[in-house]
Design an enzyme around this catalytic site. Structure first.
Site, PDB file in Angstrom:
ATOM      1  N   ASP A   1       3.899  -0.698  -2.139  1.00 38.17           N
ATOM      2  CA  ASP A   1       3.441  -1.861  -1.393  1.00 38.17           C
ATOM      3  C   ASP A   1       3.838  -1.740   0.090  1.00 38.17           C
ATOM      4  OD1 ASP A   1       2.358  -4.652  -1.664  1.00 38.17           O
ATOM      5  OD2 ASP A   1       4.326  -5.171  -0.861  1.00 38.17           O
TER       6      ASP A   1
ATOM      7  N   GLU B   1      -0.153   1.922  -0.364  1.00 40.55           N
ATOM      8  CA  GLU B   1      -0.956   0.884   0.290  1.00 40.55           C
ATOM      9  C   GLU B   1      -0.568   0.966   1.756  1.00 40.55           C
ATOM     10  OE1 GLU B   1      -1.570  -3.895   0.745  1.00 40.55           O
ATOM     11  OE2 GLU B   1       0.396  -2.987   0.699  1.00 40.55           O
TER      12      GLU B   1
HETATM   13  C1  GLC Z   1       0.562  -6.182  -0.345  1.00 38.73           C
HETATM   14  C2  GLC Z   1       0.118  -6.827  -1.649  1.00 38.73           C
HETATM   15  C3  GLC Z   1      -0.085  -8.291  -1.417  1.00 38.73           C
HETATM   16  C4  GLC Z   1       1.227  -8.887  -0.960  1.00 38.73           C
HETATM   17  C5  GLC Z   1       1.775  -8.156   0.259  1.00 38.73           C
HETATM   18  C6  GLC Z   1       3.206  -8.510   0.527  1.00 38.73           C
HETATM   19  O1  GLC Z   1      -0.405  -6.237   0.629  1.00 38.73           O
HETATM   20  O2  GLC Z   1      -1.045  -6.182  -2.109  1.00 38.73           O
HETATM   21  O3  GLC Z   1      -0.561  -8.943  -2.547  1.00 38.73           O
HETATM   22  O4  GLC Z   1       1.025 -10.237  -0.634  1.00 38.73           O
HETATM   23  O5  GLC Z   1       1.750  -6.767   0.089  1.00 38.73           O
HETATM   24  O6  GLC Z   1       4.049  -7.903  -0.409  1.00 38.73           O
END
Ligand code: GLC
Length: 543
Positions: free
Chosen positions: A212, A276
């Site tokens: 994340d 991500e």
């Molecule tokens: C990422 C997740 C999202 C979350 C954010 C903060 O973007 O996909 O759902 O709110 O991180 O952790």
């Protein structure tokens, strides 16, 4: 340490290069204990459904103990399961049962920030400014005569300032909600802790991690101002992926992944990690998947691409060119738990569904790894009219924009909400499913030849078994055709597969692509070929 059935389903260490990975948003997948919230036992019961769907692995969104301010992306303990979802034993059961039927499991790791309920943050609050406890996070004095202004101009991704002030006068940094304080990754203790957390889950047999906010852990030295934002009437979040912010994509973040890779590689069976990450250019994004760092990064350009042949062609070409340079596979994502579902993005209603079905055939024919978000195989649209008081997304509270509409529980069966999501007589599901979902349930679509579910099953089966699709090495060759049509061929093992997508404004007659394998809508014959209507896609084979 007990090793909990770490044996992965096959011995192919490169499995992730061409896998279909299904995203399980656990709170909304299947509820076994009747509290209206999805859980691990519910997932376990539904594993055969996922095997039959034909995916290779599951990515589970966070299940850790959490106050659930941000759907579990606010972690209070990285080595346990929230009672809402079950227990560590139930987690182990899921791993064993999944592996036994050939499914791998990827878990979500949230290293950029903890919950404010995490013992480290609680200790930091109790400790004095300048203490070792506060050095695990970003605490700073404010600006202004009495420190009444935030330390810099950084904005939270969820809206408003990225700093919150404590009664003792210090401020702490949170790039997301104020309940999600950012960790200080320049502190070796933080690094050691997460290396240990990685090992904890690898020892339990997980096949990989979704990282994340993988681009966020290192902040520029001195925490400099962005110089752009609310003061100019714009939001810094608009710069995401377009230009470098001092809190994202800093060069030193790669040191962290270079330390993680040997840990992943020290376990058998091809353990992987997917980032991500947002970066300003494809070249900078590619750095996350250098051979000594992570294995994949999500291709968000594809997720954001409009329903247009030009826009798809551009992002596909750019992603493939980049992956060729670094010899890493591309990833394709049409929907996830943060974005409006693509049925709705592509126009909603019957047109949106037609296009979403065509997009599925486009995505599943491309080389690389395809991510399927739970419910897209049912053609679920975004739920736009949720009652405001039920919305839980912290972003909604800060900006009015809500991600709840793509997180509504999955309809499994039956005529009444929540359509088999929970056992009969349970607490209402945490978000209500609309009446129209009765026709979209798994039971309503199973065995119905033209249903979206059967389309996904067929396409995933072909993707797994057809020589031209099952190998990441079979690259695409674009076919010369007219504007508005995307057509490409992949060849392997003496056979070719051609994917044709009509995003134009008139039907297309296909004559030259071979035998029809699957189409997103029923095709009629036209001479020796087929008529492919607007907003439809088909796969053809030539041996
Ligand atoms: C990422 C997740 C999202 C979350 C954010 C903060 O973007 O996909 O759902 O709110 O991180 O952790």
């Amino acid at each position: 340490m007990t090793v909990h059935n770490p044996s992965p389903p096959t011995s192919d260490d490169g499995w992730w290069r061409s896998a279909a990975i299904y995203q399980v948003y656990l709170r909304s997948f299947a509820d076994a204990n009747g509290d209206g919230i999805g859980d691990l036992a519910g997932l376990r019961e539904r594993l055969p459904y996922l095997r039959d769907l034909g995916v290779d692995a599951l990515w589970l969104t966070p299940f850790y103990p959490s106050p659930m301010i941000d759907g579990g992306y606010d972690v209070a303990d990285y080595r346990d399961i929230d009672p809402m979802f079950g227990t560590l034993t139930e987690f182990d059961d899921v791993i064993v049962a999944a592996h036994a039927i050939g499914l791998r499991i990827i878990v979500d790791l949230v290293p950029n920030h903890t919950s404010n309920a995490h013992p480290w943050f609680q200790a930091a609050l109790a400790a004095a400014p300048g203490s070792l406890e506060r050095a695990r996070y970003h605490f700073a004095a404010g600006r202004g005569a009495a420190g009444e202004l935030p330390p810099n101009d950084w904005e939270s991704i969820f809206g408003g300032p990225a700093w919150t002030r404590l009664p003792d006068g210090q401020w702490y940094l949170h790039l997301f909600d104020s309940a999600q304080p950012d960790l200080n990754w320049r502190n070796p203790e933080v690094r050691a802790e997460f290396e240990d957390v990685l090992r904890f889950w690898l020892d339990r047999g997980v096949d990989g991690f979704r990282i994340d906010v993988a681009h966020g852990m290192i902040k520029a030295e001195g925490l400099p101002d962005v110089g752009f934002g609310q003061q100019t009437g714009q939001r810094q979040v608009e710069l995401l992926g377009k230009s470098r912010l001092p809190y994202f994509d800093q060069d030193e973040v790669h040191d962290i992944y270079r330390a993680w890779r040997p840990i992943l590689d020290s376990y058998p069976g091809g353990r992987m990690a997917v980032a991500e990450a947002w970066a300003e250019t494809p070249q900078r994004l590619a750095r996350y998947i250098s051979p000594d760092e992570l294995h994949q990064a999500f291709s968000f350009d594809f997720l954001d691409a409009h329903w247009s042949a030009d826009s798809f062609r551009k992002v596909i070409d750019s992603a493939l060119a980049e992956s060729a340079v670094i010899n890493a596979p591309t990833t394709w994502v049409l929907s996830n738990h943060d974005k409006q579902r693509h049925v709705t993005r592509y126009g909603d209603g019957p047109a949106g569904l037609r296009r979403a079905r065509a997009a599925a055939l486009l995505m599943l024919a491309l080389p690389g790894c395809a991510y399927v978000y739970q419910g897209e195989e049912l053609g679920l649209p975004e739920v736009l009219d949720l009652p405001d008081d039920l919305r839980q997304d912290p972003q909604y509270l800060r900006t009015g924009q809500s991600r709840d509409g793509c997180r509504v529980p999955i309809p499994w069966s039956g005529k009444l909400a929540p359509y088999g999501f929970s056992p009969a007589g349970s607490t209402p599901s945490w978000l209500p499913a609309p009446d129209t979902w009765r026709e979209l349930s798994v039971a309503a679509q199973t065995g119905v030849p033209d249903s979206t579910l059967e389309l996904y099953r067929t396409a995933l089966r072909i993707r797994r078994t057809h020589p031209a699709l099952s190998t990441a090495a079979a690259q695409i060759v674009w076919e010369e055709t007219r504007p508005g049509i995307l057509a490409f061929t992949r060849a392997a093992g003496g056979t070719t597969l051609t994917c044709v997508v009509n995003i134009g404004d008139a039907p297309l007659v296909s004559t030259e692509y071979g035998e029809l394998l699957v189409a997103s809508t029923a095709l009629t014959r036209e001479g020796s070929g087929y008529l492919i209507p607007v907003d439809a896609a088909a796969w053809f084979e030539r041996c």
